[in-house]
Design an enzyme around this catalytic site. Structure first.
Site, PDB file in Angstrom:
ATOM      1  N   THR A 213      76.180  55.550  81.471  1.00  0.00           N
ATOM      2  CA  THR A 213      74.936  55.524  82.075  1.00  0.00           C
ATOM      3  C   THR A 213      75.007  55.853  83.646  1.00  0.00           C
ATOM      4  O   THR A 213      76.120  56.226  84.144  1.00  0.00           O
ATOM      5  CB  THR A 213      73.999  54.300  81.601  1.00  0.00           C
ATOM      6  OG1 THR A 213      72.752  54.381  82.004  1.00  0.00           O
ATOM      7  CG2 THR A 213      74.619  52.973  82.161  1.00  0.00           C
TER       8      THR A 213
ATOM      9  N   LYS B 117      76.883  60.067  84.492  1.00  0.00           N
ATOM     10  CA  LYS B 117      76.686  61.012  83.308  1.00  0.00           C
ATOM     11  C   LYS B 117      77.240  62.367  83.684  1.00  0.00           C
ATOM     12  O   LYS B 117      77.421  63.228  82.658  1.00  0.00           O
ATOM     13  CB  LYS B 117      75.148  61.126  82.927  1.00  0.00           C
ATOM     14  CG  LYS B 117      74.642  59.947  82.318  1.00  0.00           C
ATOM     15  CD  LYS B 117      73.447  60.202  81.775  1.00  0.00           C
ATOM     16  CE  LYS B 117      72.496  58.902  81.311  1.00  0.00           C
ATOM     17  NZ  LYS B 117      71.155  58.965  80.911  1.00  0.00           N
TER      18      LYS B 117
ATOM     19  N   ASN C 226      76.222  61.398  77.677  1.00  0.00           N
ATOM     20  CA  ASN C 226      76.055  59.848  77.711  1.00  0.00           C
ATOM     21  C   ASN C 226      76.859  59.296  76.532  1.00  0.00           C
ATOM     22  O   ASN C 226      76.461  58.014  76.387  1.00  0.00           O
ATOM     23  CB  ASN C 226      74.626  59.751  77.571  1.00  0.00           C
ATOM     24  CG  ASN C 226      74.022  60.111  76.152  1.00  0.00           C
ATOM     25  OD1 ASN C 226      74.501  60.658  75.590  1.00  0.00           O
ATOM     26  ND2 ASN C 226      72.752  58.971  75.995  1.00  0.00           N
TER      27      ASN C 226
ATOM     28  N   ASP D 112      70.227  62.062  75.082  1.00  0.00           N
ATOM     29  CA  ASP D 112      68.970  61.708  75.686  1.00  0.00           C
ATOM     30  C   ASP D 112      67.878  62.651  75.465  1.00  0.00           C
ATOM     31  O   ASP D 112      66.671  62.220  75.082  1.00  0.00           O
ATOM     32  CB  ASP D 112      69.225  61.718  77.076  1.00  0.00           C
ATOM     33  CG  ASP D 112      70.227  60.619  78.021  1.00  0.00           C
ATOM     34  OD1 ASP D 112      70.109  59.586  77.292  1.00  0.00           O
ATOM     35  OD2 ASP D 112      70.557  60.995  78.938  1.00  0.00           O
TER      36      ASP D 112
ATOM     37  N   GLY E 118      69.114  63.854  87.382  1.00  0.00           N
ATOM     38  CA  GLY E 118      69.923  63.826  86.291  1.00  0.00           C
ATOM     39  C   GLY E 118      69.046  63.553  84.997  1.00  0.00           C
ATOM     40  O   GLY E 118      69.395  64.440  84.107  1.00  0.00           O
ATOM     41  N   ALA E 119      67.933  62.799  84.980  1.00  0.00           N
ATOM     42  CA  ALA E 119      67.055  62.565  83.836  1.00  0.00           C
ATOM     43  C   ALA E 119      66.697  63.890  83.410  1.00  0.00           C
ATOM     44  O   ALA E 119      66.322  64.155  82.142  1.00  0.00           O
ATOM     45  CB  ALA E 119      66.094  61.542  84.248  1.00  0.00           C
TER      46      ALA E 119
ATOM     47  N   ASN F  80      58.908  68.645  91.862  1.00  0.00           N
ATOM     48  CA  ASN F  80      60.158  67.613  92.883  1.00  0.00           C
ATOM     49  C   ASN F  80      59.605  67.702  94.094  1.00  0.00           C
ATOM     50  O   ASN F  80      58.911  68.607  94.992  1.00  0.00           O
ATOM     51  CB  ASN F  80      61.354  68.180  92.690  1.00  0.00           C
ATOM     52  CG  ASN F  80      62.272  67.164  92.829  1.00  0.00           C
ATOM     53  OD1 ASN F  80      62.259  66.102  92.407  1.00  0.00           O
ATOM     54  ND2 ASN F  80      63.301  67.400  93.412  1.00  0.00           N
TER      55      ASN F  80
ATOM     56  N   THR G 145      61.724  67.320  96.638  1.00  0.00           N
ATOM     57  CA  THR G 145      62.696  68.560  97.091  1.00  0.00           C
ATOM     58  C   THR G 145      62.674  69.794  96.275  1.00  0.00           C
ATOM     59  O   THR G 145      63.285  69.722  95.311  1.00  0.00           O
ATOM     60  CB  THR G 145      64.129  67.912  97.307  1.00  0.00           C
ATOM     61  OG1 THR G 145      63.917  66.508  97.475  1.00  0.00           O
ATOM     62  CG2 THR G 145      64.895  68.618  98.031  1.00  0.00           C
TER      63      THR G 145
ATOM     64  N   TYR H  52      60.928  52.273  82.005  1.00  0.00           N
ATOM     65  CA  TYR H  52      60.448  51.380  81.141  1.00  0.00           C
ATOM     66  C   TYR H  52      60.431  49.957  81.703  1.00  0.00           C
ATOM     67  O   TYR H  52      61.252  49.770  82.563  1.00  0.00           O
ATOM     68  CB  TYR H  52      61.105  51.141  79.527  1.00  0.00           C
ATOM     69  CG  TYR H  52      62.465  51.388  79.610  1.00  0.00           C
ATOM     70  CD1 TYR H  52      63.304  50.095  79.701  1.00  0.00           C
ATOM     71  CD2 TYR H  52      63.200  52.476  79.676  1.00  0.00           C
ATOM     72  CE1 TYR H  52      64.460  50.013  79.826  1.00  0.00           C
ATOM     73  CE2 TYR H  52      64.777  52.597  79.891  1.00  0.00           C
ATOM     74  CZ  TYR H  52      65.325  51.227  79.781  1.00  0.00           C
ATOM     75  OH  TYR H  52      66.707  51.209  79.730  1.00  0.00           O
TER      76      TYR H  52
HETATM   77  P1  ATR Z   1      69.741  61.928  90.407  1.00  0.00           P
HETATM   78  O1  ATR Z   1      69.145  61.468  88.952  1.00  0.00           O
HETATM   79  O2  ATR Z   1      70.275  63.118  90.538  1.00  0.00           O
HETATM   80  O3  ATR Z   1      70.884  60.527  90.836  1.00  0.00           O
HETATM   81  P2  ATR Z   1      67.988  60.243  92.032  1.00  0.00           P
HETATM   82  O4  ATR Z   1      68.281  60.148  93.362  1.00  0.00           O
HETATM   83  O5  ATR Z   1      67.979  59.280  90.902  1.00  0.00           O
HETATM   84  O6  ATR Z   1      68.905  61.562  91.646  1.00  0.00           O
HETATM   85  O7  ATR Z   1      66.413  60.911  92.008  1.00  0.00           O
HETATM   86  C1  ATR Z   1      65.959  61.562  90.695  1.00  0.00           C
HETATM   87  C2  ATR Z   1      64.432  62.169  91.076  1.00  0.00           C
HETATM   88  O8  ATR Z   1      63.520  61.255  91.380  1.00  0.00           O
HETATM   89  C3  ATR Z   1      64.759  63.263  91.977  1.00  0.00           C
HETATM   90  O9  ATR Z   1      64.102  64.273  91.677  1.00  0.00           O
HETATM   91  C4  ATR Z   1      64.059  62.522  93.096  1.00  0.00           C
HETATM   92  O10 ATR Z   1      63.523  63.496  93.995  1.00  0.00           O
HETATM   93  P3  ATR Z   1      64.370  64.279  95.367  1.00  0.00           P
HETATM   94  O11 ATR Z   1      65.093  65.132  94.391  1.00  0.00           O
HETATM   95  O12 ATR Z   1      63.167  64.859  96.071  1.00  0.00           O
HETATM   96  O13 ATR Z   1      65.282  63.260  95.858  1.00  0.00           O
HETATM   97  C5  ATR Z   1      63.396  61.623  92.650  1.00  0.00           C
HETATM   98  N1  ATR Z   1      62.832  60.682  93.557  1.00  0.00           N
HETATM   99  C6  ATR Z   1      62.995  59.273  93.595  1.00  0.00           C
HETATM  100  N2  ATR Z   1      62.593  58.621  94.600  1.00  0.00           N
HETATM  101  C7  ATR Z   1      61.537  59.381  94.929  1.00  0.00           C
HETATM  102  C8  ATR Z   1      60.145  59.121  95.631  1.00  0.00           C
HETATM  103  N3  ATR Z   1      60.035  57.955  96.269  1.00  0.00           N
HETATM  104  N4  ATR Z   1      59.366  59.815  95.458  1.00  0.00           N
HETATM  105  C9  ATR Z   1      59.243  61.159  95.109  1.00  0.00           C
HETATM  106  N5  ATR Z   1      60.522  61.575  94.352  1.00  0.00           N
HETATM  107  C10 ATR Z   1      61.276  60.657  94.097  1.00  0.00           C
END
Ligand code: ATR
Length: 279
Positions: free
Chosen positions: A68, A72, A93, A108, A136-137, A157, A159, A224
């Site tokens: 997890t 992953k 996973n 997943d 990642g999700a 997204n 970004t 969840y």
């Molecule tokens: P990963 O799954 O690749 O480890 P993560 O940092 O956990 O990455 O973020 C997963 C997703 O949640 C990303 O799409 C992230 O947006 P960015 O790509 O812009 O970083 C999004 N995310 C996390 N916090 C957020 C927030 N406060 N507002 C908007 N998007 C958010």
């Protein structure tokens, strides 16, 4: 007769942090239900110790691991045989140790589909689908969702670059596009909105696109909790037809891992009922 612990098949979940994981409870319930004798451990492993921990688990007779957050993607480097769905996601996973080799799979996506389509009766064929988040999700669910032939799949997204990179990765598989949250088209509300951001874990509610929701929209949060997640509260407040948290996906992805390891498919409904109400 007492069971000899040295001969019990060992499984576990590796993550960092991992103490919150419901996987041990779920797999123990599956084992009891299907009369399988096994043990399932919580294994807290930091990224710099991942390979060492996996090799040690393998050397000492471990049979399988769930992997997890945050491992992953990294874990794919140690996999000898990757399944097609793990390759498509670029993430693993589920590890299976057999004959000195490591097989990697990703359950997943199928877990999400089973929950949406079988448990919740969502029709994906011809649907307009919006995914919020491009981390990642999201990587794990785009390919299985496209297999269900939605009319469109938009990844929004914060970004933009990250969403565009996913479009490039998956555009051969179906109609998929990318935009920022504030550029989600407002003309036609979506049939399905999936929250795949990690914002809720931090208690944050980003500026989700309000006009994307209508009373025909099914909202699904991959996160969840025992209280409604910020996204599911947002979805209800904005008039979604239904708003569901990802307990079902959690149980379904675990059932698929259990099936890979043990060759039996547990009945997920009673386990879902039990874990989503017990702390
Ligand atoms: P990963 O799954 O690749 O480890 P993560 O940092 O956990 O990455 O973020 C997963 C997703 O949640 C990303 O799409 C992230 O947006 P960015 O790509 O812009 O970083 C999004 N995310 C996390 N916090 C957020 C927030 N406060 N507002 C908007 N998007 C958010």
């Amino acid at each position: 007769m007492a069971t000899d612990t040295a001969t019990i098949d060992r499984y576990g979940v590796m993550g960092h942090p991992v103490s919150h994981s419901r996987s041990p409870i779920i797999h123990r319930l599956f084992a009891a239900q299907t009369a399988q004798v096994l043990q399932y451990e919580l294994l807290q492993v930091s990224p710099d110790k991942l390979e060492q921990a996996i090799r040690q688990f393998q050397r000492t007779g471990g049979r399988g691991l769930n992997i997890t957050v945050p491992h992953k993607r990294e874990v794919c480097r140690f996999v000898d045989q990757m399944s097609a769905r793990a390759r498509a996601a670029g993430a693993t996973n589920t590890l299976t140790f057999q004959d000195g080799e490591i097989a990697g799979d990703n359950t997943d996506g199928i877990g999400l589909l089973r929950d949406l389509v079988v448990n919740l009766g969502v029709n994906l064929e011809g649907a307009d689908v919006l995914i919020l988040g491009a981390g990642g999700a999201t990587r794990g669910i785009v390919s299985p969702l496209l297999e269900m032939q939605p009319k469109s799949l938009l990844i929004a997204n914060r970004t933009l670059d990250k969403a565009q990179a996913l479009v490039e990765r998956f555009e051969d598989l179906g109609h998929v596009s990318a935009c920022r949250f504030n550029a989600v088209p407002v003309a036609e509300p979506f049939d399905l909105i999936i929250n795949a951001t990690s914002a809720g874990f931090r208690g944050e509610t980003p500026p989700y696109p309000q006009a994307a929701v209508s009373k025909k929209t099914f909202c699904y949060d991959l996160s969840y909790g025992f209280k409604p997640t910020p996204f599911s509260v947002w979805a209800r407040e904005n008039g979604a037809a239904r708003s569901v948290m990802g307990w079902g996906m959690l149980v379904e992805q675990a059932a698929e891992s259990f099936h890979i390891w043990r060759g039996v498919r547990p009945d997920t409904a009673p386990v879902l009922k039990q874990i989503s109400i017990t702390a």
